[in-house]
Design a protein around this motif. Structure first.
Motif, PDB file in Angstrom:
ATOM      1  N   GLY A  11       3.421   4.508  -2.853  1.00  0.00           N
ATOM      2  CA  GLY A  11       2.803   3.526  -3.725  1.00  0.00           C
ATOM      3  C   GLY A  11       2.190   2.394  -2.944  1.00  0.00           C
ATOM      4  O   GLY A  11       1.053   1.997  -3.183  1.00  0.00           O
ATOM      5  N   ALA A  15      -1.743   1.189  -2.578  1.00  0.00           N
ATOM      6  CA  ALA A  15      -2.226  -0.182  -2.759  1.00  0.00           C
ATOM      7  C   ALA A  15      -3.034  -0.631  -1.556  1.00  0.00           C
ATOM      8  O   ALA A  15      -4.104  -1.245  -1.698  1.00  0.00           O
ATOM      9  CB  ALA A  15      -1.039  -1.124  -2.988  1.00  0.00           C
TER      10      ALA A  15
ATOM     11  N   PRO B 233     -18.283  -9.788  -3.704  1.00  0.00           N
ATOM     12  CA  PRO B 233     -18.059  -8.336  -3.765  1.00  0.00           C
ATOM     13  C   PRO B 233     -16.591  -7.956  -3.948  1.00  0.00           C
ATOM     14  O   PRO B 233     -16.292  -6.825  -4.304  1.00  0.00           O
ATOM     15  CB  PRO B 233     -18.579  -7.835  -2.414  1.00  0.00           C
ATOM     16  CG  PRO B 233     -19.403  -8.920  -1.875  1.00  0.00           C
ATOM     17  CD  PRO B 233     -18.885 -10.190  -2.450  1.00  0.00           C
ATOM     18  N   TYR B 234     -15.677  -8.895  -3.694  1.00  0.00           N
ATOM     19  CA  TYR B 234     -14.261  -8.580  -3.865  1.00  0.00           C
ATOM     20  C   TYR B 234     -13.780  -8.833  -5.286  1.00  0.00           C
ATOM     21  O   TYR B 234     -12.700  -8.387  -5.657  1.00  0.00           O
ATOM     22  CB  TYR B 234     -13.405  -9.435  -2.914  1.00  0.00           C
ATOM     23  CG  TYR B 234     -13.664  -9.177  -1.451  1.00  0.00           C
ATOM     24  CD1 TYR B 234     -13.061  -8.106  -0.806  1.00  0.00           C
ATOM     25  CD2 TYR B 234     -14.508  -9.987  -0.716  1.00  0.00           C
ATOM     26  CE1 TYR B 234     -13.294  -7.864   0.529  1.00  0.00           C
ATOM     27  CE2 TYR B 234     -14.757  -9.761   0.618  1.00  0.00           C
ATOM     28  CZ  TYR B 234     -14.137  -8.692   1.242  1.00  0.00           C
ATOM     29  OH  TYR B 234     -14.376  -8.451   2.556  1.00  0.00           O
ATOM     30  N   LEU B 261     -16.536   1.656  -8.857  1.00  0.00           N
ATOM     31  CA  LEU B 261     -15.787   1.887  -7.606  1.00  0.00           C
ATOM     32  C   LEU B 261     -14.831   0.733  -7.341  1.00  0.00           C
ATOM     33  O   LEU B 261     -13.681   0.926  -6.930  1.00  0.00           O
ATOM     34  CB  LEU B 261     -16.761   2.045  -6.439  1.00  0.00           C
ATOM     35  CG  LEU B 261     -17.485   3.379  -6.335  1.00  0.00           C
ATOM     36  CD1 LEU B 261     -18.431   3.368  -5.147  1.00  0.00           C
ATOM     37  CD2 LEU B 261     -16.475   4.505  -6.170  1.00  0.00           C
ATOM     38  N   CYS B 265     -10.690   0.698  -6.981  1.00  0.00           N
ATOM     39  CA  CYS B 265      -9.890   0.084  -5.914  1.00  0.00           C
ATOM     40  C   CYS B 265      -8.808  -0.797  -6.511  1.00  0.00           C
ATOM     41  O   CYS B 265      -7.658  -0.776  -6.053  1.00  0.00           O
ATOM     42  CB  CYS B 265     -10.792  -0.743  -4.995  1.00  0.00           C
ATOM     43  SG  CYS B 265     -11.875   0.262  -3.992  1.00  0.00           S
ATOM     44  N   TYR B 266      -9.176  -1.583  -7.538  1.00  0.00           N
ATOM     45  CA  TYR B 266      -8.173  -2.435  -8.189  1.00  0.00           C
ATOM     46  C   TYR B 266      -7.092  -1.584  -8.841  1.00  0.00           C
ATOM     47  O   TYR B 266      -5.911  -1.937  -8.826  1.00  0.00           O
ATOM     48  CB  TYR B 266      -8.841  -3.338  -9.229  1.00  0.00           C
ATOM     49  CG  TYR B 266      -9.326  -4.652  -8.668  1.00  0.00           C
ATOM     50  CD1 TYR B 266      -8.502  -5.766  -8.661  1.00  0.00           C
ATOM     51  CD2 TYR B 266     -10.588  -4.769  -8.126  1.00  0.00           C
ATOM     52  CE1 TYR B 266      -8.929  -6.972  -8.138  1.00  0.00           C
ATOM     53  CE2 TYR B 266     -11.035  -5.970  -7.599  1.00  0.00           C
ATOM     54  CZ  TYR B 266     -10.206  -7.064  -7.606  1.00  0.00           C
ATOM     55  OH  TYR B 266     -10.629  -8.242  -7.088  1.00  0.00           O
ATOM     56  N   ALA B 268      -6.094   1.324  -7.827  1.00  0.00           N
ATOM     57  CA  ALA B 268      -5.228   1.820  -6.753  1.00  0.00           C
ATOM     58  C   ALA B 268      -4.253   0.739  -6.318  1.00  0.00           C
ATOM     59  O   ALA B 268      -3.054   1.005  -6.128  1.00  0.00           O
ATOM     60  CB  ALA B 268      -6.087   2.288  -5.577  1.00  0.00           C
ATOM     61  N   ILE B 269      -4.759  -0.486  -6.162  1.00  0.00           N
ATOM     62  CA  ILE B 269      -3.887  -1.582  -5.723  1.00  0.00           C
ATOM     63  C   ILE B 269      -2.795  -1.817  -6.772  1.00  0.00           C
ATOM     64  O   ILE B 269      -1.591  -1.821  -6.461  1.00  0.00           O
ATOM     65  CB  ILE B 269      -4.712  -2.872  -5.506  1.00  0.00           C
ATOM     66  CG1 ILE B 269      -5.683  -2.688  -4.340  1.00  0.00           C
ATOM     67  CG2 ILE B 269      -3.791  -4.051  -5.237  1.00  0.00           C
ATOM     68  CD1 ILE B 269      -6.646  -3.831  -4.153  1.00  0.00           C
ATOM     69  N   GLY B 271      -1.803   0.064  -9.350  1.00  0.00           N
ATOM     70  CA  GLY B 271      -0.942   1.223  -9.569  1.00  0.00           C
ATOM     71  C   GLY B 271       0.035   1.417  -8.436  1.00  0.00           C
ATOM     72  O   GLY B 271       1.219   1.706  -8.656  1.00  0.00           O
ATOM     73  N   GLY B 272      -0.446   1.242  -7.212  1.00  0.00           N
ATOM     74  CA  GLY B 272       0.408   1.418  -6.047  1.00  0.00           C
ATOM     75  C   GLY B 272       1.552   0.413  -6.043  1.00  0.00           C
ATOM     76  O   GLY B 272       2.722   0.769  -5.840  1.00  0.00           O
TER      77      GLY B 272
END
Lengths: 346, 283
Positions: A11, A15, B233-234, B261, B265-266, B268-269, B271-272
């Motif tokens: 996880g 991230a 861009p962030y 896209l 990325c957000y 992934a962040i 969720g991770g």
């Protein structure tokens, strides 16, 4: 539990991957390594540009990056610093389409070969103007010998500037030569250099960059950020006024030409990079009321200056200076203010 | 709470409750909440109010709202774009706040963590619940927008006049509305993923809601400061205006793709971090 810890690590890895991806997305679509191209002389490059054929059907995105530092003119927001983009399409046979998107709307101009349609989504108006076929006659320069014309053009430029092909660059994903004009040290100008990127294959200009003294960032950069050659959808070059729109015919003569006749012919002082243009404004009672479209109110701009030549207001930008005198003269040039006042005093 | 979940937890096949049933239970649980239903009902009013406002004003206003006049099929896209600024994220934030922090506040999260439902499944289930609210809220706005646009605003003969001045038929217009809805769900999913991550770290649902709305406002302010344009861009909010691009013809995919896209990325962040936190969290 071991598996749980592994998944927890996975996880965190996800991230981190997301954060890295965000960083990659934010990286400017960059200038990679300069492409390797066969060397070419400035004369040959200019000649090949003049000689170059119509590049054929294309679709491109043109980006204008404006850091000119123009004062904020009421009613002309486009002149202020910032970047704007436009999409261009051409079918290679005289038809074209230009669209200028904004966050709230879009202006579209379609040339279908016989009529130019200009659409503005803000007020849903369509302005149409019939175009004759004679507007597409090529300029005279192509009629003469291109090599000789190029040689003469470069020679003329060399009287006041150094003209070089300064390496290569990748513009809009295409390899390009960089033609660089720099003023000779004797020139008194605000400009440092002007760069033109020329496509190595099609020999069309891809990008124009103006650099001013005292800044490493371009004062003005306009060029393609994306460019594709190839057949375009013919539907792009047709325009039917949508339901609910107002269609008007464009006035037969543009207003600008009329105004030009009223004022006196501008005088030119100096040559090369320190050319100063002095024009006379039409008398105040003939000027259109300020604030109306096309006539921004200039009376509040600039700082007051005075000298032996009289008094007026000086407007400074990154690449040019202008002085509007109180007796209705305008002097402008890509020069420091001192050159303007000398020209006004003559 | 989670009566159905407790049932699944006590099934004879311990720890192997089918995923489909878990997700179905979570969906029913999320959609049966009165606050969700009230919120969806209020959301349905927004496109109607815009439509009435445009008809009553009866003149081309400025900007996107002005594009709706006499051109009803623009309404769903404009409504989604406008509501993406705060209202839709509010719904997503509420769902995410309830999903983990809310359960923690009620003391029911402990039961879920101890239940023989794998924690990975728990995260998937909770994320699915938030996604359901996101999709339903967006669909409500889109569908009510289309209906209100056709009935209240009408005009343009059932076609959509694009910002570029071309005319799209009804089917193609619906396609564009669908693209806008899909894109909106993507952006909201990014908000939801971050909200879930915050939710996993706190047991106060209000903290999640305040972080989501406060974060969006701060992002908006940061994006508006010219000296911080390198930051743009962030920021997730930078792409929030791209929805209007579906109203152009030919459609420009650049901003829509870019913002999608960024949203991924957000996701992934968020969720991770959510997964990592939920798996290592003490029951």
């Amino acid at each position: 539990m071991a598996t749980r810890r592994v998944w927890a690590r996975a996880g965190m890895g996800l991230a981190v991957a997301g954060a890295v991806g965000l960083g990659l997305l934010a990286m400017p679509a960059g200038a990679g390594a300069a492409p390797e191209l066969p060397p070419v002389s400035a004369e040959d490059l200019v000649a090949s540009v003049i000689q170059s054929k119509d590049p054929g059907p294309l679709h491109g995105t043109v980006t204008l990056d404006n850091q000119l530092g123009l004062p904020a003119i009421p009613g002309v927001p486009q002149a202020a610093n910032g970047s704007s983009t436009a999409q261009v399409w051409s079918d290679g046979a005289g038809k074209g389409r230009l669209s200028i998107p904004s966050s709230q709307g879009e202006k579209t101009i379609v040339d279908d070969g016989t009529t130019v349609w200009a659409w503005d989504s803000a007020d849903r108006t369509v302005t149409k103007k019939a175009v004759g076929t004679d507007t597409h006659t090529p300029p005279e320069a192509t009629a003469t010998d291109p090599a000789a014309a190029a040689a003469k053009a470069v020679q003329d430029l060399r009287a006041t500037s150094s003209v070089d092909v300064d390496g290569t660059a990748t513009v809009a994903g295409r390899p390009a030569y960089e033609l660089v004009l720099r003023p000779l040290p004797s020139e008194r100008t605000l400009l440092r250099e002007v760069r033109v990127a020329v496509d190595s294959e099609k020999r069309i200009p891809l990008q124009l960059t103006v650099l001013a003294n005292g800044s490493s960032d371009p004062a003005l950069q306009v060029g393609f950020t994306q460019l594709d050659f190839g057949a375009q959808d013919p539907a792009l070059f047709a325009f039917t006024p949508p339901p609910g729109s107002t269609v008007t015919d464009a006035p037969a003569r543009p207003g600008g030409a009329q105004q030009h006749e009223q004022g006196q012919e501008p005088t030119v002082v100096g040559d090369g990079w320190d050319t100063v243009v002095i024009a006379t404004l039409p008398p105040a009672d003939q000027q259109p009321a300020p604030g109306r479209d096309g006539a921004p109110d200039l009376s509040s701009l600039g700082k007051p200056v005075s000298g032996a030549w009289g008094s007026g207001r000086e407007i400074d930008t990154a690449v040019a200076t202008a002085i509007i005198t109180d007796d209705g003269r305008v002097a402008a040039g890509a020069v420091p203010a001192q050159v303007l006042t000398e020209a006004l005093a003559k | 709470m989670t009566a159905s979940l407790v049932e699944t937890g006590t099934t004879p096949h311990r720890g192997s409750a089918p995923m489909g049933r878990l997700l179905g239970a979570e969906m029913r649980w999320v959609l049966r909440r009165p606050r969700t239903l009230v919120m969806l009902g209020l959301f349905a009013l927004v496109p109607i109010l815009i439509a009435i406002g445009v008809v009553v004003a009866d003149r081309g206003g400025n900007g996107l709202i002005g594009a709706i006049a006499g051109n009803g099929l623009v309404l769903p896209v404009v409504a989604m774009t406008l509501m993406l600024a705060l209202l839709l994220p509010l719904a997503v934030g509420m769902a995410a706040a309830d999903a983990i922090a809310g359960e923690a506040a009620h003391g029911t999260l402990r039961g879920l963590l101890l239940a023989p439902v794998g924690r990975g499944r728990l995260v998937v289930m909770k994320a699915f619940g938030v996604l359901v609210v996101t999709v339903v809220a967006t669909l409500v706005v889109a569908v009510v927008g289309v209906v209100a646009g056709l009935v209240v605003v009408g005009g343009a003969d059932g076609t959509l006049v694009t910002l570029s001045g071309t005319t799209l038929g009804f089917g193609e217009a619906m396609g564009r509305v669908g693209i806008a809805a899909l894109w909106t769900v993507g952006q909201l999913a990014a908000v939801g993923a971050i909200a879930l991550a915050i939710s996993a770290f706190t047991e106060h649902p209000l903290v999640v809601l305040a972080s989501v709305l406060g974060g969006l406002i701060v992002f908006g302010v940061l994006g508006a400061i010219p000296a911080l344009d390198w930051l743009a861009p962030y920021l997730l909010t930078t792409g929030f205006s791209a929805g209007a691009d579906v109203l152009r013809d030919p459609m420009s995919w650049g901003d829509i793709g870019g913002s999608t896209l960024r949203a991924l990325c957000y996701i992934a962040i968020g969720g991770g971090i959510t997964t990592s936190r939920m798996l290592t969290r003490d029951a």
